[in-house]
Scaffold this motif. Structure first.
Motif, PDB file in Angstrom:
ATOM      1  N   GLU A   1       0.845  -1.199   0.000  1.00 51.79           N
ATOM      2  CA  GLU A   1       0.000   0.000   0.000  1.00 51.79           C
ATOM      3  C   GLU A   1       0.882   1.251   0.000  1.00 51.79           C
ATOM      4  N   LEU A   2       0.531   2.204  -0.840  1.00 49.57           N
ATOM      5  CA  LEU A   2       1.263   3.462  -0.904  1.00 49.57           C
ATOM      6  C   LEU A   2       0.865   4.333   0.285  1.00 49.57           C
ATOM      7  N   VAL A   3       1.859   4.892   0.976  1.00 51.25           N
ATOM      8  CA  VAL A   3       1.608   5.731   2.147  1.00 51.25           C
ATOM      9  C   VAL A   3       2.270   7.087   1.922  1.00 51.25           C
ATOM     10  N   ILE A   4       1.479   8.144   2.058  1.00 52.92           N
ATOM     11  CA  ILE A   4       2.008   9.505   1.981  1.00 52.92           C
ATOM     12  C   ILE A   4       1.993  10.063   3.397  1.00 52.92           C
ATOM     13  N   THR A   5       3.159  10.450   3.865  1.00 56.18           N
ATOM     14  CA  THR A   5       3.285  10.986   5.218  1.00 56.18           C
ATOM     15  C   THR A   5       3.623  12.467   5.134  1.00 56.18           C
ATOM     16  N   TYR A   6       2.840  13.258   5.841  1.00 57.29           N
ATOM     17  CA  TYR A   6       3.076  14.704   5.922  1.00 57.29           C
ATOM     18  C   TYR A   6       3.687  14.998   7.285  1.00 57.29           C
ATOM     19  N   ILE A   7       4.761  15.766   7.279  1.00 57.73           N
ATOM     20  CA  ILE A   7       5.433  16.154   8.518  1.00 57.73           C
ATOM     21  C   ILE A   7       5.258  17.661   8.685  1.00 57.73           C
ATOM     22  N   PRO A   8       4.429  18.098   9.639  1.00 55.64           N
ATOM     23  CA  PRO A   8       4.225  19.534   9.821  1.00 55.64           C
ATOM     24  C   PRO A   8       5.536  20.270  10.095  1.00 55.64           C
ATOM     25  N   VAL A   9       5.547  21.544   9.756  1.00 54.59           N
ATOM     26  CA  VAL A   9       6.728  22.390   9.961  1.00 54.59           C
ATOM     27  C   VAL A   9       7.148  22.380  11.424  1.00 54.59           C
ATOM     28  N   SER A  10       6.171  22.388  12.305  1.00 52.20           N
ATOM     29  CA  SER A  10       6.438  22.399  13.741  1.00 52.20           C
ATOM     30  C   SER A  10       5.594  21.322  14.408  1.00 52.20           C
ATOM     31  N   ALA A  11       6.108  20.757  15.462  1.00 48.20           N
ATOM     32  CA  ALA A  11       5.328  19.774  16.217  1.00 48.20           C
ATOM     33  C   ALA A  11       4.100  20.417  16.850  1.00 48.20           C
ATOM     34  N   TYR A  12       4.057  21.739  16.880  1.00 46.69           N
ATOM     35  CA  TYR A  12       2.934  22.448  17.493  1.00 46.69           C
ATOM     36  C   TYR A  12       2.170  23.311  16.497  1.00 46.69           C
ATOM     37  N   THR A  13       2.222  22.936  15.227  1.00 50.29           N
ATOM     38  CA  THR A  13       1.370  23.567  14.224  1.00 50.29           C
ATOM     39  C   THR A  13      -0.077  23.379  14.680  1.00 50.29           C
ATOM     40  N   PRO A  14      -0.942  24.374  14.501  1.00 51.98           N
ATOM     41  CA  PRO A  14      -2.335  24.179  14.915  1.00 51.98           C
ATOM     42  C   PRO A  14      -2.917  22.904  14.292  1.00 51.98           C
ATOM     43  N   PRO A  15      -3.594  22.099  15.102  1.00 50.27           N
ATOM     44  CA  PRO A  15      -4.113  20.816  14.619  1.00 50.27           C
ATOM     45  C   PRO A  15      -4.971  20.931  13.364  1.00 50.27           C
ATOM     46  N   ILE A  16      -5.761  21.979  13.262  1.00 51.52           N
ATOM     47  CA  ILE A  16      -6.637  22.118  12.099  1.00 51.52           C
ATOM     48  C   ILE A  16      -5.826  22.259  10.811  1.00 51.52           C
ATOM     49  N   LEU A  17      -4.654  22.877  10.893  1.00 47.63           N
ATOM     50  CA  LEU A  17      -3.816  23.015   9.703  1.00 47.63           C
ATOM     51  C   LEU A  17      -3.230  21.668   9.289  1.00 47.63           C
ATOM     52  N   SER A  18      -2.767  20.906  10.260  1.00 45.48           N
ATOM     53  CA  SER A  18      -2.217  19.577   9.954  1.00 45.48           C
ATOM     54  C   SER A  18      -3.298  18.664   9.392  1.00 45.48           C
ATOM     55  N   MET A  19      -4.466  18.701   9.993  1.00 43.41           N
ATOM     56  CA  MET A  19      -5.588  17.887   9.519  1.00 43.41           C
ATOM     57  C   MET A  19      -6.002  18.320   8.113  1.00 43.41           C
ATOM     58  N   SER A  20      -6.016  19.612   7.887  1.00 42.84           N
ATOM     59  CA  SER A  20      -6.397  20.148   6.582  1.00 42.84           C
ATOM     60  C   SER A  20      -5.465  19.657   5.474  1.00 42.84           C
ATOM     61  N   ILE A  21      -4.174  19.682   5.734  1.00 37.24           N
ATOM     62  CA  ILE A  21      -3.212  19.184   4.734  1.00 37.24           C
ATOM     63  C   ILE A  21      -3.469  17.701   4.475  1.00 37.24           C
ATOM     64  N   GLY A  22      -3.684  16.934   5.539  1.00 38.69           N
ATOM     65  CA  GLY A  22      -3.971  15.508   5.381  1.00 38.69           C
ATOM     66  C   GLY A  22      -5.206  15.268   4.529  1.00 38.69           C
ATOM     67  N   ILE A  23      -6.256  16.040   4.759  1.00 41.90           N
ATOM     68  CA  ILE A  23      -7.494  15.892   3.982  1.00 41.90           C
ATOM     69  C   ILE A  23      -7.264  16.296   2.532  1.00 41.90           C
TER      70      ILE A  23
END
Length: 88
Positions: A24-46
């Protein structure tokens, strides 16, 4: 895709990793900061899920990664379910 905190492409920033897990192909996104607002990290994932429906999308190196990854997997499953209903 643009990283919302910097305005620079997530690819140019090296924030995306593509691997294969059990075929299975897996795309992993690593936020710029470990404390990037959760909604931004979730948004990129979506956004990645919307563009690449057949892949698993994960967030890594993030303090809420487990919760966000559970939610992304639920969204992926729902998109797959809806897609299969539309086809039949």
């Amino acid at each position: 895709m643009i990283e919302p905190e910097t305005g620079i492409s997530i690819l140019d920033l090296g924030l995306v990793r593509v691997t294969r897990e059990g075929g299975e192909l897996v795309i992993t996104y690593i936020p710029v900061s470990a404390y990037t607002p959760p909604i931004l990290s979730m948004s990129i994932g979506i956004q990645i899920l919307k563009k690449c429906e057949k892949v698993k999308v994960m967030i890594d190196n993030y303090y809420l990664k487990d919760e966000i990854n559970r939610r992304l997997e639920a969204i992926r499953n729902e998109l797959s379910r809806i897609s299969s209903k539309t086809i039949t």
